[in-house]
Design an enzyme around this catalytic site. Structure first.
Site: not given
Ligand code: F6P
Length: 515
Positions: A191, A197, A246-247, A332, A363, A481
């Site tokens: 965005k 990253e 973003g999400r 978030e 498990h 950040k």
């Protein structure tokens, strides 16, 4: 806080602290119709919330709370494009991406970008040169598309999709040998087009593409100057607006990897499923509204019963990345401690969300969910019909999912355990009355996945409205950040600046830097 709202919260707290407030079995014993009274459907998707301690009185109190918190008014404000994300000064219009027409300018913008995405997808498929698409992106620019691609991809699909998120280059070094640079299309999804990253990985992939980079890199972003500076021409930039969080972005240009991998019709069906859930959310009374009910159940667990974690267990291997997507979507959005006005919320907000596909979870961490002192509510997600021919495997999968939810509810008394193994009775007792909801899809297909994800999105919206927090910002990710930006040059220089960090961080920096 208005008087009605504070009265509604007080009533919920009163009900939550009443003796036996968390008991579920008596509710079933008293009401043979509980399953049908405490479940709802929308377009083939079933939500069963009967295995919770919601009584009629608790549900009435929760609905009164929703009305006092003006969930309906806040829902209408989002739908008409008001600036509901006030800390970022933005409207919240991801519903426009899947067909909501409430804001004509947004709908027109969406139609224009979608037409370009469709033409591009169909051209790539018609040419047949590319076998693979790599989406470079992180957070919302990775999790939603990666989850949906894993959920919906099958061997008849036109291309393979890969997702490169972590700045840890082990991820790229694992993926790289599986790809042919001449046959790989690369999408850089960000965005902001500034995320450290993503830019680092985009540069690695650009180097690897070499001569192919000029014609094979595509950008998905709101930042046109950033994409130009990276060297991607405007005709290969698919934009979206700042009103897409973003999400919530898998429905936007950020979903281009899905259109390429699954085909345009599948992408359209995914949007259609989400749109169907939008329509349900916008137009259904609160008492029959699936996202609202899911939110009220969570509010009861968090604020009524003090349960601050939730497990998501999709009993479908294809949904193995759904918990990861929901972790971002929910934590978030709702991991907030102040209201929209900046005042302390004064009560618990979003729970810790985690999960694994069933039966693997059984498990792994289900021991804690069955027997630890603190219950952890569970979302079971079941799919009635498989898309493979192994009916016996699917029956076993369903039997396990149904059994886990039943076991959490029913438990095993000390007397039952003692009758089986007297010496181990205390160890083999199960308290029972452990809450879960079950979401049942007829099949997992693009439409039902769209419904499912939008169900959770609107649940998050409703909880944000109940708690009065901004479910659309994420200031809590910023400090780390900034500190990474300060530490990086010191790692490059080979030594920490003395006194610039806490003692532990400085000590660890010296340790990672030594030979
Ligand atoms: O982690 C914070 C965050 O801003 C997320 O909200 C977002 O999904 C992610 O980073 C990626 O951001 P971008 O799409 O701008 O690269």
């Amino acid at each position: 806080m208005g008087e009605t709202l504070s009265t509604a919260w007080a009533e919920l707290q009163r009900l939550g602290s009443a003796p036996g407030a968390d008991a579920i079995r008596p509710l079933f014993a008293a009401d043979p119709a509980r399953f049908s009274r405490f479940s709802r459907r929308s377009d083939g998707l079933l939500l069963d919330y009967s295995k919770t301690a919601l009584s009629d009185a608790v549900l009435a109190a929760l609905l009164a709370l929703a009305r006092a918190a003006d969930v309906e008014g806040k829902r209408a404000a989002m739908a008409r494009g008001d600036v509901v994300n006030t800390t970022e000064g933005r409207a919240v219009l991801h519903m426009a991406l899947r067909g909501h027409q409430g804001v004509p300018a947004a709908a027109a913008d969406v139609a224009a970008v979608k037409a370009r995405m469709r033409a591009f997808t169909e051209q790539v498929h018609a040419e047949g040169r590319f076998t693979d698409v790599v989406n470079v992106g992180i957070g919302g620019s990775d999790l939603g598309p990666a989850m949906a691609a894993r959920g919906l991809w099958h061997h008849g699909c036109p291309m393979r999709a890969h997702y490169l998120a972590n700045v840890d280059a082990h991820a790229w070094e694992t993926l790289r040998p599986t790809l042919d640079p001449a046959r790989t299309l690369v999408l850089v999804g960000s965005k902001t087009f500034t995320t450290q990253e993503t830019m680092a990985n985009a540069n690695l992939v650009k180097q690897w593409l070499g001569v192919h980079a000029a014609g094979q890199m595509v950008a998905l972003s709101t930042n046109m100057s950033g994409t130009a500076a990276f060297g991607i021409p405007p005709e290969r930039v698919f934009p979206f607006k700042d009103w897409v969080g973003g999400r919530y972005s898998l429905w936007s240009a950020i979903g281009l990897s899905l259109a390429l991998a699954l085909g345009w019709p599948a992408f359209e069906r995914l949007l259609a499923g989400a749109h169907a859930m939008d329509e349900h959310f916008l137009h259904t009374p609160l008492e029959d509204n699936l996202p609202v009910l899911l939110a009220l159940v969570e509010c009861w667990h968090v604020n009524g019963l003090g349960l601050n974690a939730r497990a998501v267990l999709p009993y479908d291997e294809r949904l193995r990345r759904l918990p990861a997507h929901l972790q971002q979507l929910e934590m978030e959005s709702l991991g907030k401690r102040v209201t929209l006005a900046g005042a302390p919320v004064g009560r618990d907000t979003g729970p810790v969300v985690f999960g694994e596909p069933g039966t693997n979870a059984q498990h792994s961490f289900m021991q804690l969910i069955h027997q630890s002192p603190r219950p952890v509510p569970v979302d079971f997600i079941l799919v009635a019909k498989p898309d493979h021919p192994h009916a016996d495997s699917h029956r076993k999968l369903l039997a396990n999912g149904l059994a886990q939810a039943a076991a959490l509810l029913r438990g095993k008394t000390l007397a039952e355990a003692a009758a089986e193994t007297p010496a181990l009775a205390a160890h083999r007792e199960f308290p029972g009355d452990r809450p879960s909801v079950t979401i049942l899809l007829r099949r997992l297909d693009p439409f039902s996945l769209g419904q499912l994800v939008a169900l959770y999105e609107h649940k998050v919206f409703t909880l944000g409205a109940l708690w009065g927090v901004n479910a659309f910002d994420q200031w809590g990710v910023e400090l780390g950040k900034v500190l990474a930006g300060a530490i990086l040059p010191e790692l490059e220089a080979g030594a920490p600046t003395p006194g610039a960090h806490d003692g532990s961080t400085e000590g660890l920096m010296r340790e990672v830097l030594r030979d």
